[in-house]
Design a protein around this motif. Sequence first.
Motif, short mmCIF file in Angstrom:
data_model
loop_
_atom_site.label_atom_id
_atom_site.label_comp_id
_atom_site.label_asym_id
_atom_site.label_seq_id
_atom_site.Cartn_x
_atom_site.Cartn_y
_atom_site.Cartn_z
N SER A 110 35.03 -40.14 24.18
CA SER A 110 34.65 -41.24 25.08
C SER A 110 35.78 -42.21 25.35
CB SER A 110 33.44 -42.00 24.51
OG SER A 110 33.75 -42.54 23.23
N ASN A 111 36.82 -42.21 24.51
CA ASN A 111 37.95 -43.12 24.71
C ASN A 111 39.17 -42.42 25.30
OD1 ASN A 111 36.61 -45.42 23.63
ND2 ASN A 111 36.99 -44.63 21.56
N ALA A 112 38.94 -41.26 25.95
CA ALA A 112 40.05 -40.54 26.58
C ALA A 112 40.72 -41.44 27.62
CB ALA A 112 39.55 -39.27 27.25
N ARG A 113 42.07 -41.44 27.63
CA ARG A 113 42.83 -42.34 28.50
C ARG A 113 43.22 -41.70 29.83
NH1 ARG A 113 41.24 -46.98 26.58
NH2 ARG A 113 41.72 -47.25 24.36
N GLN A 114 43.10 -40.38 29.95
CA GLN A 114 43.47 -39.71 31.18
C GLN A 114 42.77 -38.35 31.24
OE1 GLN A 114 47.70 -39.16 31.08
NE2 GLN A 114 47.69 -38.03 29.16
N GLY A 115 42.88 -37.71 32.40
CA GLY A 115 42.34 -36.38 32.56
C GLY A 115 40.86 -36.37 32.90
N PRO A 116 40.25 -35.17 32.91
CA PRO A 116 38.84 -35.01 33.32
C PRO A 116 37.87 -35.82 32.48
CG PRO A 116 39.95 -32.87 33.23
CD PRO A 116 40.88 -33.86 32.63
N LEU A 117 38.09 -35.90 31.17
CA LEU A 117 37.15 -36.63 30.32
C LEU A 117 37.24 -38.13 30.57
CD1 LEU A 117 37.35 -34.66 26.96
CD2 LEU A 117 35.49 -34.66 28.64
N HIS A 118 38.41 -38.61 30.92
CA HIS A 118 38.54 -40.02 31.29
C HIS A 118 37.72 -40.32 32.54
CE1 HIS A 118 40.19 -43.97 32.02
NE2 HIS A 118 40.67 -43.59 33.20
N ARG A 119 37.81 -39.45 33.55
CA ARG A 119 37.02 -39.63 34.77
C ARG A 119 35.53 -39.51 34.48
NH1 ARG A 119 41.05 -36.21 36.73
NH2 ARG A 119 39.57 -34.46 36.87
N LEU A 120 35.20 -38.58 33.57
CA LEU A 120 33.79 -38.40 33.21
C LEU A 120 33.20 -39.69 32.65
CD1 LEU A 120 31.23 -36.69 32.53
CD2 LEU A 120 32.32 -36.26 30.31
N PHE A 121 33.88 -40.29 31.66
CA PHE A 121 33.30 -41.46 31.00
C PHE A 121 33.40 -42.72 31.85
CE2 PHE A 121 33.53 -38.65 27.32
CZ PHE A 121 32.30 -38.91 26.74
N ARG A 122 34.17 -42.68 32.94
CA ARG A 122 34.10 -43.77 33.91
C ARG A 122 32.81 -43.70 34.72
NH1 ARG A 122 39.18 -44.01 37.73
NH2 ARG A 122 38.41 -41.89 38.07
N SER A 123 32.20 -42.51 34.78
CA SER A 123 31.02 -42.32 35.63
C SER A 123 29.70 -42.42 34.87
CB SER A 123 31.09 -40.95 36.32
OG SER A 123 30.93 -39.89 35.38
N LEU A 124 29.75 -42.64 33.56
CA LEU A 124 28.51 -42.74 32.79
C LEU A 124 28.66 -43.75 31.68
CD1 LEU A 124 29.04 -41.09 29.91
CD2 LEU A 124 28.66 -39.11 31.35
N GLU A 125 27.54 -44.15 31.14
CA GLU A 125 27.49 -45.10 30.03
C GLU A 125 26.80 -44.43 28.85
OE1 GLU A 125 25.39 -49.37 28.83
OE2 GLU A 125 25.36 -48.65 30.90
N VAL A 126 27.45 -44.47 27.71
CA VAL A 126 26.84 -43.91 26.49
C VAL A 126 25.78 -44.87 26.01
CG1 VAL A 126 27.23 -43.13 24.13
CG2 VAL A 126 28.98 -42.72 25.90
N VAL A 127 24.58 -44.37 25.77
CA VAL A 127 23.47 -45.21 25.29
C VAL A 127 23.61 -45.33 23.78
CG1 VAL A 127 20.98 -45.46 25.09
CG2 VAL A 127 21.97 -44.50 27.18
N ARG A 128 23.81 -46.50 23.30
CA ARG A 128 23.98 -46.71 21.86
C ARG A 128 22.63 -47.03 21.25
NH1 ARG A 128 29.05 -44.66 21.23
NH2 ARG A 128 30.47 -45.59 22.77
N ASN A 129 22.19 -46.23 20.30
CA ASN A 129 20.91 -46.45 19.62
C ASN A 129 21.14 -47.01 18.22
OD1 ASN A 129 19.37 -45.50 21.75
ND2 ASN A 129 19.54 -43.39 21.06
#
Length: 327
Positions: free
Chosen positions: A308-327
Motif C-alpha cells: 500500500s505504500n508503493a512509491r511508483q509503478g502499477p501498485l502506486h497507481r492502484l492505491f491512489r484509486s482506492l482506500e484501505v478500510v481499516r478495521n
Amino acid sequence: MTRSSDFKLQQLQYLIAIAEQGSLRLAGLALGVSAAAVSKGLQELENTAGMRLCERQSQGLALTEGGRALLVRARLIVGEMELAMRELNRLQSHTETRLSVGVTPWFANTLLAPTMRRFVQKRPDVSLHFHETVGTTYAALREGSIDLAIGLAPADDGAGELASRPLFAYGQAVVCRAGHPCQSARSLAVLAGQSWILSHDIDQYKAPLREFFIEHYRAADGQLPAGRIHYARSAMMALSLVEDSDILSILPWPLIEALRERHAIVPLALRESIPDNITSYLTRKNTPVNGSIGDFIAALMATVQETSNARQGPLHRLFRSLEVVRN
C-alpha cells in the motif's frame, strides 16, 4: 415439528440430483443407484419435511417452492460435508487440499499474484482454484462451490447467509473507447440512448446511475429496450467490447488504473458524483475463518500492508484509486 437432524445426507443428495437431472431415472444414473432408491429416498424426505418437494411436469420432475428452498440448504450441507471429508482425507493421507476463491476483476489484475505467491509459500499443500466474481449475488459461494469470495459487498437483502468484512473503498467511472463521440461528455444525461455493457442489473447500481437507467432506459411496463442494455459476467469481455465498439460501461477505478495502459479506454469526467463501492472478503455464515481460508486471508492482508505504500509503478497507481478500510 421438523428438525434438521431428521434429514439424512443421502436424501439431500437425491434432491440435488433430481433438481439437476429432472427425473428419477437420470438422478439414479448420476448417483449410481436405482430410480426406485431415489424415489423412496424422496418420499422419506417429503415425509420428514411435511410437504411435497417435487411435482411432475411435462418436461419431467420439477421442484416445488418448498423443494427449491430446501435445495439451497441441501447444497450447502452436502458441500460442507464434502469439504470436511476432503480435509480429513488430506490429514490422513497428507495429500494436497483444494481452496476455491472467487475474485473480483480488479483484484485479479492487481493484488492476486502477490497474494498467491505469499500463500503458496506457506501452504504448498493447497491447490488453488480461482473464479471471476462479478456482481453481488454470490450464488457459487452460497451453494458451496467456492469457499471464499473477494468482491462487492452484498446487497442488504441478500447478506443473511454470508459473512463479510470490508477491505477497500473505491470509485467508479463510465468508460468508452478512445475517440468515442461521447468522450467529452460531462453529464449522464448526454449519454441517454447509448448502448451499455453492464456487470449486473440496473437495480443493483446506486444513485445517480440507477435513476439514470430507470429514467432513460426502462419503459412503463418495466422492460428494458432491446439492443441498448447488455450484460457481461466477465470484465475482460466487457473491456474488449468497449475498446472495439461504441458501447459504454461502468468500471471500478482500480481496474481502470490496472488496465488503461494496455487498453484504449477512456474514463469520462462527469459532473455527477458516483458513490464509492466496497470490496469485501466473504464467507458463508458460520464458516470458520481458519485453515486454508484463514491462511489466504492472512496472505491478502499482509500483501496489502506491504504494497500500500508503493512509491511508483502499477501498485502506486492502484492505491491512489482506492482506500484501505481499516478495521
